[in-house]
Design a protein around this motif. Structure first.
Motif, PDB file in Angstrom:
ATOM      1  N   VAL A  97       0.282  -0.949  -0.564  1.00  0.00           N
ATOM      2  CA  VAL A  97      -0.393   0.050   0.626  1.00  0.00           C
ATOM      3  C   VAL A  97       0.524   1.159   0.334  1.00  0.00           C
ATOM      4  N   ARG A 100       0.615   4.086   2.676  1.00  0.00           N
ATOM      5  CA  ARG A 100       0.927   3.466   3.940  1.00  0.00           C
ATOM      6  C   ARG A 100       2.723   3.414   3.912  1.00  0.00           C
TER       7      ARG A 100
ATOM      8  N   CYS B 171      -7.485  -3.599   1.443  1.00  0.00           N
ATOM      9  CA  CYS B 171      -6.833  -2.193   0.587  1.00  0.00           C
ATOM     10  C   CYS B 171      -6.857  -1.744  -0.936  1.00  0.00           C
ATOM     11  N   HIS B 175      -6.501   0.769  -3.572  1.00  0.00           N
ATOM     12  CA  HIS B 175      -5.025   1.167  -4.293  1.00  0.00           C
ATOM     13  C   HIS B 175      -4.461   0.622  -4.422  1.00  0.00           C
TER      14      HIS B 175
END
Lengths: 242, 176
Positions: A97, A100, B171, B175
């Motif tokens: 991700v 992140r 996620c 993303h």
């Protein structure tokens, strides 16, 4: 039932042509690796073709092995991330991700296959290639890790289409990774390992040549290799054609 | 007493001084995030109220790919001209500009209203086909003289709605 994505790479078919590498670079907006970047060991290649020499000159053979991320079921890169930027999707993909990631690079240190790459620089493309970027893939900025995603943009796109098409399950062959699609000898086969009808599951379930790289570490990779058939080897139990 | 008080006060002052840049950076990232952008004027003052209320056009009449593709689609000038070929432009400076741009093959540089970061993949077709109205996220566009962002549209907003509707919160859904 969500699929479990996996890959089979037949080393007997691989000619080391690097088409998978080029396809991956184009599909996934990977920055251009220059010579200087290679010399610093900072090249980004989500899939790479490793070459080994087998034997002594003049009886020498080149052996090739394409190495993408193994998408380990028990991935060593995942528990070391302090911000949970790398995690396992329910479909068996080891995902990064980007938003992140804070760039600690612990995951790359803990990966035995060296398939995680850090963006040491802001990626740049020449003007002529600006419009060639894939709009479905994030361009990773400086300071984040990146890695093979099994072309998740294609998987998501196919899943979305399947849902709009009456919420049906994905069919085998609807999703293909860029590397598998580009392989001229079809050495790379991608698909759902949990679907017994899929090509990848049939190969994985019937082959006697299968092995996983660094399987002894117990990470259960999702990429299965089929070892090369040596025509000069004596015909004993291990040699077979499929 | 004073001997203790002095270093304490000094420490507090230093802490406050150090906190100012931290607070400034946090405030900046908060206020400059996708929401709370001021509404931008467009190069041609296109009025949604007129086209929707007076003419009765549906959103997907112009934003044609909303139900089939990731992007809802800002119509090309050619699409405007399907109708505006026959609409008289006299004394309508906006329409004159439109026809002029079409005839000189120069696309209009519309200002983007809904700015999503590059790492967010929003797919219109999935949401429209799940039965959501455009207005759920975009608000009453037919009453906006200049289109502005209606919802927060930060990740918390997306996740709240996904949870309420039992949508995936993995996620990798958005993303990648």
């Amino acid at each position: 039932m969500s699929p479990r994505w996996g890959m089979v790479i037949d080393l007997d078919r691989c000619t080391g042509c690097q088409a998978c590498v080029v396809a991956c670079q184009a599909e996934n907006n990977i920055p251009i690796n220059t010579e200087a970047v290679y010399l610093q060991n900072r090249a980004i290649e989500w899939i790479r073709v490793e070459r080994y020499w087998d034997g002594e000159y003049p009886n020498i053979k080149a052996r090739y092995i394409p190495v993408p991320c193994m998408h380990c079921s028990n991935a060593p890169c995942e528990p070391v991330c302090p911000v949970y930027a790398t995690y396992h999707t329910p479909e068996g993909i080891n995902m990064q991700v980007y938003n992140r990631c804070i760039g600690t690079r612990y995951c790359a240190v803990n990966c035995h296959w060296h398939v995680r790459f850090f963006n040491f620089w802001q990626p740049k493309w020449p003007e002529s290639l600006q419009n060639q970027l894939n709009p479905n893939v994030t361009v990773r900025s400086r300071g984040v890790m990146e890695k093979c995603t099994f072309c998740i943009q294609r998987i998501n796109h196919a899943e979305q289409n399947a849902r709009l098409d009456g919420n049906r399950p994905l069919r085998d062959g609807e999703v293909n990774t860029a590397c598998a699609q580009a392989c001229p000898t079809r050495a790379i086969v991608f698909g759902d390992l949990d679907d017994p009808e899929s090509q990848v599951a049939q190969i994985a379930n019937t082959t006697t040549r299968g092995y996983k790289v660094l399987a002894e570490l117990g990470t259960d990779p999702a990429v299965l290799y089929l070892k090369k058939i040596d025509p000069e080897a004596p015909a004993h139990g291990g040699a077979e054609s499929a | 007493m004073r001997r203790i008080l002095r270093p304490v006060v000094f420490g507090l002052v230093v802490l406050v001084l150090l906190a100012i840049p931290v607070v400034a950076i946090l405030a900046r990232s908060y206020f400059l995030s996708p929401t709370a952008q001021p509404a931008k004027a467009q190069p041609i003052a296109f009025t949604h109220p007129f086209h929707v209320n007076t003419l009765g056009l549906d959103c997907t009449f112009c934003h044609r790919t909303a139900s089939t593709q990731a992007s809802a689609g800002v119509p090309a000038l050619e699409q405007c001209m399907f109708c505006h070929r026959v609409v008289p432009t006299t004394n309508k400076p906006n329409l004159e500009r439109l026809v002029q741009a079409f005839e000189s093959n120069t696309p209009i540089q519309w200002n983007r209203v809904h700015q999503m970061p590059d790492h967010v993949k929003f797919v219109h077709s999935m949401h429209i086909n799940a039965g959501f109205d455009c207005a759920t996220c975009h608000g009453q566009v037919q009453q906006m003289a200049t289109v502005e962002q209606f919802r927060d549209l930060r990740m918390g907003d997306c996740i709240d709605c996904h949870r309420q509707n039992n949508a995936r919160t993995d996620c990798a859904v958005c993303h990648y």
